[in-house]
Scaffold this motif. Structure first.
Motif, PDB file in Angstrom:
ATOM      1  N   VAL A  94       0.875  -1.181   0.000  1.00 55.93           N
ATOM      2  CA  VAL A  94       0.000   0.000   0.000  1.00 55.93           C
ATOM      3  C   VAL A  94       0.913   1.233   0.000  1.00 55.93           C
ATOM      4  O   VAL A  94       1.312   1.725   1.051  1.00 55.93           O
ATOM      5  CB  VAL A  94      -0.942   0.013   1.216  1.00 55.93           C
ATOM      6  CG1 VAL A  94      -1.854   1.231   1.155  1.00 55.93           C
ATOM      7  CG2 VAL A  94      -1.772  -1.258   1.274  1.00 55.93           C
ATOM      8  N   PRO A  95       1.268   1.725  -1.192  1.00 53.58           N
ATOM      9  CA  PRO A  95       2.181   2.872  -1.270  1.00 53.58           C
ATOM     10  C   PRO A  95       1.422   4.192  -1.236  1.00 53.58           C
ATOM     11  O   PRO A  95       0.195   4.233  -1.260  1.00 53.58           O
ATOM     12  CB  PRO A  95       2.841   2.674  -2.629  1.00 53.58           C
ATOM     13  CG  PRO A  95       1.752   2.057  -3.455  1.00 53.58           C
ATOM     14  CD  PRO A  95       0.957   1.174  -2.504  1.00 53.58           C
ATOM     15  N   THR A  96       2.187   5.279  -1.243  1.00 51.79           N
ATOM     16  CA  THR A  96       1.582   6.612  -1.341  1.00 51.79           C
ATOM     17  C   THR A  96       1.161   6.867  -2.777  1.00 51.79           C
ATOM     18  O   THR A  96       1.457   6.082  -3.684  1.00 51.79           O
ATOM     19  CB  THR A  96       2.592   7.689  -0.914  1.00 51.79           C
ATOM     20  OG1 THR A  96       3.674   7.687  -1.841  1.00 51.79           O
ATOM     21  CG2 THR A  96       3.116   7.418   0.486  1.00 51.79           C
ATOM     22  N   ASP A  97       0.502   7.991  -3.012  1.00 55.21           N
ATOM     23  CA  ASP A  97      -0.015   8.275  -4.358  1.00 55.21           C
ATOM     24  C   ASP A  97       1.077   8.710  -5.334  1.00 55.21           C
ATOM     25  O   ASP A  97       0.793   8.989  -6.498  1.00 55.21           O
ATOM     26  CB  ASP A  97      -1.134   9.322  -4.302  1.00 55.21           C
ATOM     27  CG  ASP A  97      -0.702  10.606  -3.608  1.00 55.21           C
ATOM     28  OD1 ASP A  97       0.503  10.739  -3.308  1.00 55.21           O
ATOM     29  OD2 ASP A  97      -1.563  11.465  -3.359  1.00 55.21           O
ATOM     30  N   SER A  98       2.341   8.793  -4.880  1.00 51.13           N
ATOM     31  CA  SER A  98       3.431   9.141  -5.801  1.00 51.13           C
ATOM     32  C   SER A  98       4.079   7.904  -6.410  1.00 51.13           C
ATOM     33  O   SER A  98       5.017   8.007  -7.194  1.00 51.13           O
ATOM     34  CB  SER A  98       4.500   9.955  -5.062  1.00 51.13           C
ATOM     35  OG  SER A  98       5.086   9.181  -4.027  1.00 51.13           O
ATOM     36  N   TYR A  99       3.586   6.738  -6.071  1.00 49.19           N
ATOM     37  CA  TYR A  99       4.166   5.473  -6.515  1.00 49.19           C
ATOM     38  C   TYR A  99       3.859   5.218  -7.994  1.00 49.19           C
ATOM     39  O   TYR A  99       2.729   5.403  -8.443  1.00 49.19           O
ATOM     40  CB  TYR A  99       3.571   4.346  -5.671  1.00 49.19           C
ATOM     41  CG  TYR A  99       4.128   2.962  -5.907  1.00 49.19           C
ATOM     42  CD1 TYR A  99       5.079   2.421  -5.054  1.00 49.19           C
ATOM     43  CD2 TYR A  99       3.672   2.176  -6.945  1.00 49.19           C
ATOM     44  CE1 TYR A  99       5.559   1.142  -5.243  1.00 49.19           C
ATOM     45  CE2 TYR A  99       4.143   0.895  -7.150  1.00 49.19           C
ATOM     46  CZ  TYR A  99       5.096   0.381  -6.297  1.00 49.19           C
ATOM     47  OH  TYR A  99       5.567  -0.897  -6.485  1.00 49.19           O
ATOM     48  N   ALA A 100       4.874   4.796  -8.757  1.00 46.90           N
ATOM     49  CA  ALA A 100       4.692   4.450 -10.170  1.00 46.90           C
ATOM     50  C   ALA A 100       4.863   2.949 -10.338  1.00 46.90           C
ATOM     51  O   ALA A 100       5.923   2.401 -10.025  1.00 46.90           O
ATOM     52  CB  ALA A 100       5.709   5.189 -11.038  1.00 46.90           C
ATOM     53  N   ILE A 101       3.816   2.274 -10.804  1.00 51.04           N
ATOM     54  CA  ILE A 101       3.885   0.829 -11.039  1.00 51.04           C
ATOM     55  C   ILE A 101       4.734   0.556 -12.284  1.00 51.04           C
ATOM     56  O   ILE A 101       4.549   1.181 -13.326  1.00 51.04           O
ATOM     57  CB  ILE A 101       2.485   0.225 -11.239  1.00 51.04           C
ATOM     58  CG1 ILE A 101       1.680   0.310  -9.941  1.00 51.04           C
ATOM     59  CG2 ILE A 101       2.581  -1.226 -11.699  1.00 51.04           C
ATOM     60  CD1 ILE A 101       0.256  -0.195 -10.093  1.00 51.04           C
ATOM     61  N   ILE A 102       5.664  -0.379 -12.162  1.00 47.17           N
ATOM     62  CA  ILE A 102       6.411  -0.870 -13.311  1.00 47.17           C
ATOM     63  C   ILE A 102       6.262  -2.393 -13.307  1.00 47.17           C
ATOM     64  O   ILE A 102       6.812  -3.077 -12.437  1.00 47.17           O
ATOM     65  CB  ILE A 102       7.898  -0.478 -13.258  1.00 47.17           C
ATOM     66  CG1 ILE A 102       8.050   1.037 -13.150  1.00 47.17           C
ATOM     67  CG2 ILE A 102       8.626  -0.991 -14.492  1.00 47.17           C
ATOM     68  CD1 ILE A 102       9.493   1.508 -13.039  1.00 47.17           C
TER      69      ILE A 102
END
Length: 386
Positions: A94-102
């Motif tokens: 559960v990351p913050t909203d700045s997380y970019a999925i790769i």
């Protein structure tokens, strides 16, 4: 290293290739029926965003929040919805909203394209690639070794080569989104040589770069290392440490470099067994002892906990002068910690330090060759990345 939850052996970039595992690798790693690299990548877990909620303790109601988004594995989430009980937990992080999925195909799909186009001796790299993929933490952490049969170093007297490639991986837990670095595996003893190039890391935050260009630059670096590795090994074989003249044993040599006891003992045992003399051991054999211990007996995780020891092992081969200087500093600190007070013990300590300094002085002429070669290699790295 800690055993992975699963391993996948692969050979060839896709179904259009008819790639077989090298005999030395098949004997040591198994993999009678390897899959293709493209199949293996597409079989890896994916990550997708979904809304997170928290429970209000006063109303007992769940309240959605846009500040965080959970990362889940879609197929596992579908299974949980359908059956009410998934075999594996779909939640990764559960990351913050700045997380970019790769996701893996985002990274390794472009590599497939490069491997079909780049060649070695006129053969596409995709036709000679092989290796393994290791999964941890429910598939949310992945590491892989990718090697190229024929991109290799062959040492005199050995039937099996040192095969070059890259080690790469990613996770969904907010650590490194993707990493890659130069890598080799010694077919003679299955030792792995890591960090042969600078580690390239892409975080989970910010824009995702052009992975095709990224892979082209990295593979160019690996080819440059393959050209020079034999020369580094040959020169290291000409630098001997005579432990009968030094104030410490082979095991203590590794301890002074920072290896814990269990690794120092394994490294020393291997180095002594493979040296022409158990008291006169060259730097290549000492390096090989360190990689043997790290490959087969390291008890920690892949990643940061291993990287520091790998850098120390590589310095034995690529920076022998720095290795001796580090040993000398550690030995001097050890003497100071023992609290010598000007007595006979102190005099013995000074003599011991003098014997280490003599080794360092004897190395100087040969060390210049290493520094010149390393500087030239770094310059070519920069050219390859520009």
């Amino acid at each position: 290293m800690k055993d992975p939850e699963s391993r996948t052996i692969f050979a060839g970039v896709d179904g259009r290739t008819d790639t077989e595992l090298p005999e030395w690798y098949r004997q040591r790693r198994g993999g009678e029926n390897p899959v293709t690299f493209a199949e293996a990548i597409r079989d890896l877990p994916q990550a997708a965003e979904t809304t997170v909620a928290y429970r209000n303790p006063y109303t007992d109601e769940w309240v959605e929040t846009k500040r965080f988004n959970a990362l889940v594995e879609p197929s596992r989430a579908r299974e949980q919805a359908r059956d009410g009980d998934a075999e594996k937990d779909p939640l990764f992080h559960v990351p913050t909203d700045s997380y970019a999925i790769i996701n893996p195909v985002d990274v390794y799909g472009p590599l497939e394209e490069v491997l079909r186009e780049e060649t070695i001796d006129g053969t596409p790299l995709g036709n000679v690639m092989f290796g393994e993929i290791r999964r941890y933490r429910g598939g949310g952490e992945v590491h892989m070794d990718i090697m190229f049969d024929g991109l290799e170093v062959r040492l005199p007297g050995r039937s099996d080569p040192i095969t070059m490639g890259v080690t790469s991986g990613y996770d969904f837990f907010g650590e490194h989104a993707v990493y890659v670095e130069g890598f080799a595996q010694d077919g003679y003893c299955s030792n792995t040589m890591r960090s042969l190039t600078d580690k390239e890391v892409i975080k989970h935050v910010g824009d995702v770069r052009n992975f095709r260009t990224w892979w082209e630059e990295i593979l160019a670096q690996v080819e440059l290392v393959a050209d020079d590795l034999f020369k580094f090994i040959r020169d290291a074989q000409d630098i001997d440490l005579d432990f009968s003249e030094l104030p410490f044993t082979v095991t203590e040599f590794y301890r002074l470099l920072g290896f814990p006891d269990y690794l120092a003992e394994r490294a020393a045992s291997d180095a002594e067994a493979n040296a022409a003399s158990p008291v006169e051991i060259d730097m290549w054999t000492l390096h090989s002892g360190a990689t043997y211990a790290l490959t087969h007996f390291f008890q920690g995780k892949e990643g940061a906990s291993l990287d520091g020891y790998v850098r120390t092992a590589n310095d034995i081969l690529f920076n022998p002068e720095g290795t001796i200087e580090r040993v000398e500093r550690a030995y001097e600190e050890q003497l100071e910690a023992e609290g010598d007070d000007g007595s006979q013990a102190s005099l013995a300590g000074e003599r011991a330090l003098a014997s280490i300094e003599c080794v360092s002085d004897d190395l100087q002429e040969k060390v210049d060759q290493f520094e010149e070669r390393e500087d030239a290699l770094r310059e070519r790295f920069q050219d390859a990345m520009s």
